[in-house]
Scaffold this motif. Structure first.
Motif, PDB file in Angstrom:
ATOM      1  N   LEU A 119     -21.044   6.135  57.367  1.00  0.00           N
ATOM      2  CA  LEU A 119     -21.258   5.106  56.351  1.00  0.00           C
ATOM      3  C   LEU A 119     -20.079   4.131  56.278  1.00  0.00           C
ATOM      4  O   LEU A 119     -20.258   2.962  55.935  1.00  0.00           O
ATOM      5  N   ALA A 120     -18.894   4.615  56.607  1.00  0.00           N
ATOM      6  CA  ALA A 120     -17.708   3.761  56.534  1.00  0.00           C
ATOM      7  C   ALA A 120     -17.776   2.601  57.523  1.00  0.00           C
ATOM      8  O   ALA A 120     -17.111   1.576  57.319  1.00  0.00           O
ATOM      9  N   PHE A 121     -18.565   2.735  58.583  1.00  0.00           N
ATOM     10  CA  PHE A 121     -18.675   1.664  59.570  1.00  0.00           C
ATOM     11  C   PHE A 121     -19.746   0.633  59.206  1.00  0.00           C
ATOM     12  O   PHE A 121     -20.107  -0.202  60.037  1.00  0.00           O
ATOM     13  N   SER A 122     -20.242   0.714  57.960  1.00  0.00           N
ATOM     14  CA  SER A 122     -21.213  -0.258  57.437  1.00  0.00           C
ATOM     15  C   SER A 122     -22.358  -0.508  58.418  1.00  0.00           C
ATOM     16  O   SER A 122     -22.567  -1.635  58.869  1.00  0.00           O
ATOM     17  N   PRO A 123     -23.094   0.534  58.761  1.00  0.00           N
ATOM     18  CA  PRO A 123     -24.169   0.371  59.756  1.00  0.00           C
ATOM     19  C   PRO A 123     -25.367  -0.377  59.188  1.00  0.00           C
ATOM     20  O   PRO A 123     -25.464  -0.618  57.985  1.00  0.00           O
ATOM     21  N   GLU A 124     -26.304  -0.724  60.070  1.00  0.00           N
ATOM     22  CA  GLU A 124     -27.545  -1.348  59.593  1.00  0.00           C
ATOM     23  C   GLU A 124     -28.382  -0.282  58.884  1.00  0.00           C
ATOM     24  O   GLU A 124     -28.034   0.893  58.875  1.00  0.00           O
ATOM     25  N   ILE A 125     -29.502  -0.708  58.294  1.00  0.00           N
ATOM     26  CA  ILE A 125     -30.239   0.113  57.349  1.00  0.00           C
ATOM     27  C   ILE A 125     -30.689   1.463  57.915  1.00  0.00           C
ATOM     28  O   ILE A 125     -30.668   2.476  57.211  1.00  0.00           O
ATOM     29  N   THR A 126     -31.024   1.531  59.221  1.00  0.00           N
ATOM     30  CA  THR A 126     -31.508   2.794  59.789  1.00  0.00           C
ATOM     31  C   THR A 126     -30.410   3.848  59.821  1.00  0.00           C
ATOM     32  O   THR A 126     -30.596   4.977  59.344  1.00  0.00           O
ATOM     33  N   LEU A 127     -29.236   3.494  60.378  1.00  0.00           N
ATOM     34  CA  LEU A 127     -28.123   4.437  60.428  1.00  0.00           C
ATOM     35  C   LEU A 127     -27.592   4.732  59.034  1.00  0.00           C
ATOM     36  O   LEU A 127     -27.145   5.847  58.742  1.00  0.00           O
ATOM     37  N   TYR A 128     -27.635   3.732  58.161  1.00  0.00           N
ATOM     38  CA  TYR A 128     -27.195   3.949  56.785  1.00  0.00           C
ATOM     39  C   TYR A 128     -28.087   4.995  56.121  1.00  0.00           C
ATOM     40  O   TYR A 128     -27.608   5.876  55.398  1.00  0.00           O
ATOM     41  N   THR A 129     -29.388   4.922  56.405  1.00  0.00           N
ATOM     42  CA  THR A 129     -30.338   5.891  55.861  1.00  0.00           C
ATOM     43  C   THR A 129     -30.042   7.286  56.388  1.00  0.00           C
ATOM     44  O   THR A 129     -30.076   8.274  55.630  1.00  0.00           O
ATOM     45  N   VAL A 130     -29.727   7.401  57.684  1.00  0.00           N
ATOM     46  CA  VAL A 130     -29.394   8.698  58.275  1.00  0.00           C
ATOM     47  C   VAL A 130     -28.176   9.305  57.584  1.00  0.00           C
ATOM     48  O   VAL A 130     -28.160  10.495  57.222  1.00  0.00           O
ATOM     49  N   GLY A 131     -27.134   8.495  57.391  1.00  0.00           N
ATOM     50  CA  GLY A 131     -25.930   8.977  56.717  1.00  0.00           C
ATOM     51  C   GLY A 131     -26.205   9.433  55.295  1.00  0.00           C
ATOM     52  O   GLY A 131     -25.728  10.487  54.854  1.00  0.00           O
ATOM     53  N   CYS A 132     -27.003   8.652  54.567  1.00  0.00           N
ATOM     54  CA  CYS A 132     -27.336   9.000  53.185  1.00  0.00           C
ATOM     55  C   CYS A 132     -28.151  10.290  53.113  1.00  0.00           C
ATOM     56  O   CYS A 132     -27.920  11.135  52.240  1.00  0.00           O
ATOM     57  N   LEU A 133     -29.101  10.451  54.039  1.00  0.00           N
ATOM     58  CA  LEU A 133     -29.935  11.651  54.031  1.00  0.00           C
ATOM     59  C   LEU A 133     -29.116  12.897  54.372  1.00  0.00           C
ATOM     60  O   LEU A 133     -29.351  13.975  53.814  1.00  0.00           O
ATOM     61  N   ALA A 134     -28.142  12.750  55.281  1.00  0.00           N
ATOM     62  CA  ALA A 134     -27.260  13.877  55.612  1.00  0.00           C
ATOM     63  C   ALA A 134     -26.455  14.293  54.385  1.00  0.00           C
ATOM     64  O   ALA A 134     -26.291  15.492  54.101  1.00  0.00           O
ATOM     65  N   ILE A 135     -25.972  13.308  53.636  1.00  0.00           N
ATOM     66  CA  ILE A 135     -25.226  13.605  52.414  1.00  0.00           C
ATOM     67  C   ILE A 135     -26.143  14.235  51.370  1.00  0.00           C
ATOM     68  O   ILE A 135     -25.742  15.142  50.629  1.00  0.00           O
ATOM     69  N   ALA A 136     -27.403  13.791  51.298  1.00  0.00           N
ATOM     70  CA  ALA A 136     -28.360  14.370  50.349  1.00  0.00           C
ATOM     71  C   ALA A 136     -28.565  15.861  50.626  1.00  0.00           C
ATOM     72  O   ALA A 136     -28.558  16.689  49.705  1.00  0.00           O
ATOM     73  N   VAL A 137     -28.756  16.216  51.911  1.00  0.00           N
ATOM     74  CA  VAL A 137     -28.946  17.624  52.280  1.00  0.00           C
ATOM     75  C   VAL A 137     -27.710  18.441  51.913  1.00  0.00           C
ATOM     76  O   VAL A 137     -27.805  19.524  51.319  1.00  0.00           O
ATOM     77  N   CYS A 138     -26.523  17.920  52.251  1.00  0.00           N
ATOM     78  CA  CYS A 138     -25.278  18.636  51.977  1.00  0.00           C
ATOM     79  C   CYS A 138     -25.039  18.784  50.473  1.00  0.00           C
ATOM     80  O   CYS A 138     -24.568  19.826  50.001  1.00  0.00           O
ATOM     81  N   ALA A 139     -25.351  17.727  49.722  1.00  0.00           N
ATOM     82  CA  ALA A 139     -25.175  17.788  48.266  1.00  0.00           C
ATOM     83  C   ALA A 139     -26.059  18.881  47.681  1.00  0.00           C
ATOM     84  O   ALA A 139     -25.613  19.678  46.838  1.00  0.00           O
ATOM     85  N   GLY A 140     -27.317  18.956  48.137  1.00  0.00           N
ATOM     86  CA  GLY A 140     -28.225  19.970  47.619  1.00  0.00           C
ATOM     87  C   GLY A 140     -27.777  21.380  47.962  1.00  0.00           C
ATOM     88  O   GLY A 140     -27.673  22.246  47.085  1.00  0.00           O
TER      89      GLY A 140
END
Length: 404
Positions: free
Chosen positions: A283-304
């Motif tokens: 996420l720190a590399f400010s990716p486009e929406i697809t990679l940004y979504t992948v990063g967010c979903l990985a964090i969602a799984v880890c948070a849960g």
């Protein structure tokens, strides 16, 4: 019968509390059309409910032990009627800040269930039970998804007023179906604090929850407005994507608790923080929406998963002080959701992007990874030492019997 109802009832209570907690952030794209809020203040307004929702978790966890979950939920929902109505009539940013502060009660009720519900189940089920209760996080998804849709039809003010009806319904449900005979623990709060504050595990668990639950809250608060402004998505699309993040994090919470009941919880946290570190760097590399979504979903799984594992560890290490420790740990998690949106907003104002903020998250996650590995090693060392001592004592007893 009443005892069996406590897990579903308290889980539904948490869903409602979290629904109320995120009203402002979920409706912010609509609210800003009627109330002028400077861009630099948006993060503060949306993060304000997290403050009281964090700080109140300590006394609410304590009073859940003193009076029982029924009374604490009842009082909390009655008190929430006032800020919800006040926000529905808001006309200035100050009104939103005042009302939002007291919305924090909705987030603070988290401490009630994690203190109350383990009393009804054996130790080997605490991780799964607290994980099921944690599904109450889904309340943030319900509001984030549904509130924008309703607001497009009836306006944001009337949408907020609809929550008054839900609160009244749950006040009645808790009055009739809450457990009046829940086991009470009446150790003075200062005595409980003195018994735990020197234990380093309390502060380690607080740090871990600061990251796992903090990132869950922070992304819930900051994503709706961020997706609209940064990726130019529609308000409803941004709400649906945020709701997806919340749903995934919530779904994996009971899975994390279930896994912690069956495997080494600290080992599970090692994997959690390793993935956190990599996802935050992405996420720190400010990716486009697809990679940004992948990063967010990985964090969602880890948070849960992380949230579920941590609340298996708390009653395991702090059985007699679970109420106060749950309050402290969950307070730190809430504060973990307060500071990141403000920090990200400040970094964006100074640099024009969010990269530094996400890189900071990756470094904190990496530090936590190192601490968990150390704790895991210490636990194995302690277990090995106890095994050796046990064998040694057994041999000593045999020698004594032979001598006799």
């Amino acid at each position: 019968m009443i005892r069996k109802l406590q897990l579903p009832l308290q889980t539904l209570n948490l869903i409602l509390g979290f629904m109320v907690w995120v009203i402002i952030s979920s409706l912010m794209p609509f609210i800003t059309e009627d109330i002028a809020i400077p861009p630099g203040k948006l993060a503060i307004v949306t993060a304000i409910p997290v403050v009281l929702g964090s700080i109140l978790r300590i006394p609410i966890g304590y009073y859940a032990n003193i009076f029982g979950a029924r009374i604490v939920f009842l009082v909390s929902f009655i008190l929430l009627l006032f800020p919800v109505y006040y926000i529905s009539e808001a006309s200035t940013m100050t009104d939103l800040i005042i009302g939002g502060l007291f919305l924090g009660i909705g987030g603070a009720v988290f401490s009630v269930g994690v203190t109350s519900l383990p009393k009804y189940y054996p130790k080997e089920k605490h991780g799964f039970v607290n994980g099921i209760y944690g599904v109450g996080n889904l309340g943030t998804a319900v509001t984030t998804f549904s509130a924008p849709i309703v607001a497009t039809q009836v306006g944001w003010a009337l949408t907020v007023k609809l929550y008054l009806i839900l609160l009244l319904v749950f006040i009645v449900l808790n009055f009739f179906f809450g457990d009046r005979h829940e086991a009470k623990v009446k150790t003075p709060i200062m005595e409980q604090i003195k018994g735990v504050y020197k234990n380093e595990k309390l502060w380690f668990f607080s740090l871990f929850y600061f990251i796992t639950f903090g990132s869950f809250v922070a992304f819930t608060v900051y994503l709706p407005n961020f997706l609209v402004s940064n990726f130019e998505l529609t308000k409803v699309d941004a709400g649906m994507r945020t709701a997806g993040f919340i749903a995934i994090a919530t779904f994996f919470r009971p899975i994390g608790g279930w896994l912690a009941d069956r495997f080494q919880p600290l080992f599970l946290l090692v994997g959690t923080f390793a993935v956190y570190t990599v996802a935050a760097i992405l996420l720190a590399f400010s990716p486009e929406i697809t990679l940004y979504t992948v990063g967010c979903l990985a964090i969602a799984v880890c948070a849960g998963v992380g949230n579920g594992v941590i609340f298996k560890l708390v009653p395991f290490y702090f059985n007699k002080q679970a109420g106060i420790v749950n309050g402290i740990v969950s307070m730190m998690g809430g504060l973990g959701g307060f500071f990141p949106p403000i920090l990200l907003s400040s970094i964006h104002a100074a640099t024009g992007h969010y990269s530094i903020g996400f890189m900071l998250l990756s470094q904190v996650a990496l530090a936590s990874l190192i601490l968990v590995i150390w704790l895991h090693y210490q636990a194995r060392l302690t277990a090995a030492t106890e095994a050796i001592d046990s064998v040694g004592q057994g041999n000593f007893k045999k020698q004594k019997e032979i001598q006799k």
